[in-house]
Enzyme design. Structure first.
Site, PDB file in Angstrom:
ATOM      1  N   CYS A 116       0.808  -1.223   0.000  1.00  0.00           N
ATOM      2  CA  CYS A 116       0.000   0.000   0.000  1.00  0.00           C
ATOM      3  C   CYS A 116       0.839   1.270   0.000  1.00  0.00           C
ATOM      4  O   CYS A 116       0.307   2.366  -0.209  1.00  0.00           O
ATOM      5  CB  CYS A 116      -0.954  -0.007   1.194  1.00  0.00           C
ATOM      6  SG  CYS A 116      -2.197  -1.312   1.105  1.00  0.00           S
ATOM      7  N   HIS A 257      -3.121   7.062   2.512  1.00  0.00           N
ATOM      8  CA  HIS A 257      -3.550   5.822   1.863  1.00  0.00           C
ATOM      9  C   HIS A 257      -4.941   5.463   2.357  1.00  0.00           C
ATOM     10  O   HIS A 257      -5.226   5.532   3.553  1.00  0.00           O
ATOM     11  CB  HIS A 257      -2.558   4.701   2.188  1.00  0.00           C
ATOM     12  CG  HIS A 257      -3.088   3.340   1.896  1.00  0.00           C
ATOM     13  ND1 HIS A 257      -3.504   2.960   0.640  1.00  0.00           N
ATOM     14  CD2 HIS A 257      -3.296   2.271   2.708  1.00  0.00           C
ATOM     15  CE1 HIS A 257      -3.939   1.706   0.694  1.00  0.00           C
ATOM     16  NE2 HIS A 257      -3.818   1.266   1.935  1.00  0.00           N
ATOM     17  N   ASN A 287     -10.028  -0.213  -0.886  1.00  0.00           N
ATOM     18  CA  ASN A 287      -8.573  -0.123  -0.818  1.00  0.00           C
ATOM     19  C   ASN A 287      -7.991  -0.653  -2.125  1.00  0.00           C
ATOM     20  O   ASN A 287      -7.964  -1.852  -2.361  1.00  0.00           O
ATOM     21  CB  ASN A 287      -8.065  -0.936   0.377  1.00  0.00           C
ATOM     22  CG  ASN A 287      -6.558  -0.881   0.531  1.00  0.00           C
ATOM     23  OD1 ASN A 287      -5.854  -0.348  -0.317  1.00  0.00           O
ATOM     24  ND2 ASN A 287      -6.061  -1.453   1.614  1.00  0.00           N
TER      25      ASN A 287
END
Length: 332
Positions: A116, A257, A287
Site C-alpha cells: 500500500c 492511503h 482499498n
C-alpha cells in the site's frame, strides 16, 4: 558535487475499471451486510477488473492520461517505476509490459514492491532520477488488480479491496515553482506475517496443498495492522513536518492511503487536522492498494479542494510493514 534539481508533478491521471461491486453484492457472497462494512471500513463499493484484465492494462490508461497532461510524449520518458502488489507476472516486470503498451521506447524501469506504500515509494524513487539530472521526465505508477488475489469466501478481507491505477509524471521544476519538498520512509519486517499472501513465492511455491489451503490469497490480522497504521501514520508525518518547522495546521490537504476510514480519521485527529483538510474517498473505491493516493488526489482536484501552491502531505502504511510520507507544494 551535482546540484540537485527541484522536482514537480507535471501530470496526474487515474483509472478504475467500470464494473462495480457493491456491499449489497457482497452480501450475496459472504456473511456480511452493508451496515457492518460501512461501520468498520467506510466502504460502500469498489471497482473490479474483468477476468483477463491485468495490472498493466489499468496502468496504461492512467499513464496515457498523465503523459498527456504533462504535455510530453512517451518517448520523452527516461524511466518508469510501477508500484504494485499484483504484477501481471512474477517476471517479466509490469514496468516492461507498460513500457511496451505506451510506446515509451527510450525508457527503462522496474517494479517496486511496497504494497500500500507503492505510490509514495514510487514517487520518491522516480524523483531521484529527475533531481540528479539523469532524466528529465519520469513516470511513477501505483496500480493493482487486488481482486485477483482476494478470497471472496473470506469476509474479513474481501470487503476491503478494489482495483485501480494512478500515474504521475515527474519533471524538473523551474526556479520558484511548487515542487516536492521532502520525504521519509521506513520498513518493519517484523510485521510481515500480519498482512501477506503466504504462497506463490520461493518460500512456498504453488502446489496442490497451497491451493487447497487457499494460501494464494491475501491474509490479514486486522487488529495488528490497524494499531500499527494509526501509530506509524502519525509518527512519519510528524517526522517530515518537524524537519520544516511545520505542524498539521500548516497543511492545506492531508492525503493518506485509503485503507480504512477509522485509520485515516484517527491519524488526522492526532495531527490536529480538521475534516475539511482530510481527503477520504474510499467509500467509492475501497482499498486499491498502490492506487489509492493518486485516486484521492484526482478526486480532490475535481472537487476544487486542491490548487496550485497548496501544501500537501501524502502518507501510507502497507504490508511489510512499509511506511512513507511525501511533503510537497502542489504544482498542477
Amino acid at each position: 558535487m551535482v546540484k540537485l534539481r527541484h522536482v514537480k508533478i507535471s501530470g496526474l491521471s487515474t483509472y478504475v475499471p467500470p464494473k462495480v461491486l457493491s456491499n449489497a453484492d457482497l452480501e450475496k457472497l459472504v456473511d456480511t451486510n452493508d451496515e457492518w462494512i460501512l461501520q468498520r471500513t467506510g466502504i460502500r463499493e469498489r471497482h473490479i477488473a474483468e477476468p483477463g484484465v491485468a495490472t498493466s492494462d489499468l496502468a496504461k490508461e492512467a499513464a496515457v492520461g498523465a503523459i498527456r497532461q504533462a504535455g510530453i510524449t512517451p518517448d520523452d520518458l527516461g524511466f518508469i517505476v510501477v508500484g504494485t502488489t499484483t504484477p501481471d507476472t512474477i517476471f517479466p516486470s509490469t514496468a516492461c509490459m507498460l513500457q511496451h503498451k505506451i510506446g515509451a521506447h527510450r525508457a527503462w524501469g522496474f517494479d517496486l514492491g511496497a504494497a500500500c506504500s507503492g505510490f509514495t515509494y514510487a514517487v520518491t524513487t522516480g524523483m531521484q532520477f529527475v533531481a540528479t539530472g539523469a532524466h528529465d521526465h519520469v513516470l511513477a505508477v501505483g496500480a493493482d488488480v487486488m481482486s485477483s488475489i482476494i478470497d471472496y469466501t473470506d469476509r474479513t478481507t474481501c470487503v476491503l479491496f478494489g482495483d485501480g491505477a494512478g500515474a504521475v509524471v515527474l519533471s524538473a521544476a523551474d526556479e520558484g515553482e511548487p515542487h516536492i519538498m521532502d520525504f521519509a520512509h521506513e520498513i518493519d519486517g517484523s510485521g510481515g506475517p500480519a498482512l501477506c499472501m503466504p504462497a506463490g513465492g520461493s518460500k512456498m511455491p504453488a502446489s496442490h496443498e497451497t491451493i487447497d489451503k487457499r494460501l494464494h490469497y491475501v491474509k490479514q490480522d486486522g487488529a495488528t495492522v490497524f494499531k500499527f497504521a494509526v501509530k506509524k501514520t502519525e509518527e512519519i508525518c510528524r517526522r517530515v513536518l518537524e524537519r520544516h518547522n511545520l505542524t498539521g495546521a500548516d497543511l492545506d490537504l492531508f492525503v493518506s492511503h485509503q485503507a480504512n476510514r477509522r485509520i485515516i480519521t484517527a491519524a488526522a485527529e492526532r495531527l490536529g487536522l480538521p475534516d475539511e483538510k482530510v481527503v477520504i474517498n474510499l467509500e467509492m473505491y475501497g482499498n486499491t492498494t498502490a492506487a489509492t493516493i493518486p485516486l484521492a488526489l484526482a478526486d480532490a482536484m475535481r472537487q476544487k479542494r486542491l490548487k496550485k501552491g497548496d501544501l500537501v502531505l501524502l502518507t501510507s502504511v502497507g504490508a511489510g510493514f512499509t511506511v512513507g510520507a511525501v511533503l510537497l507544494r502542489w504544482s498542477l
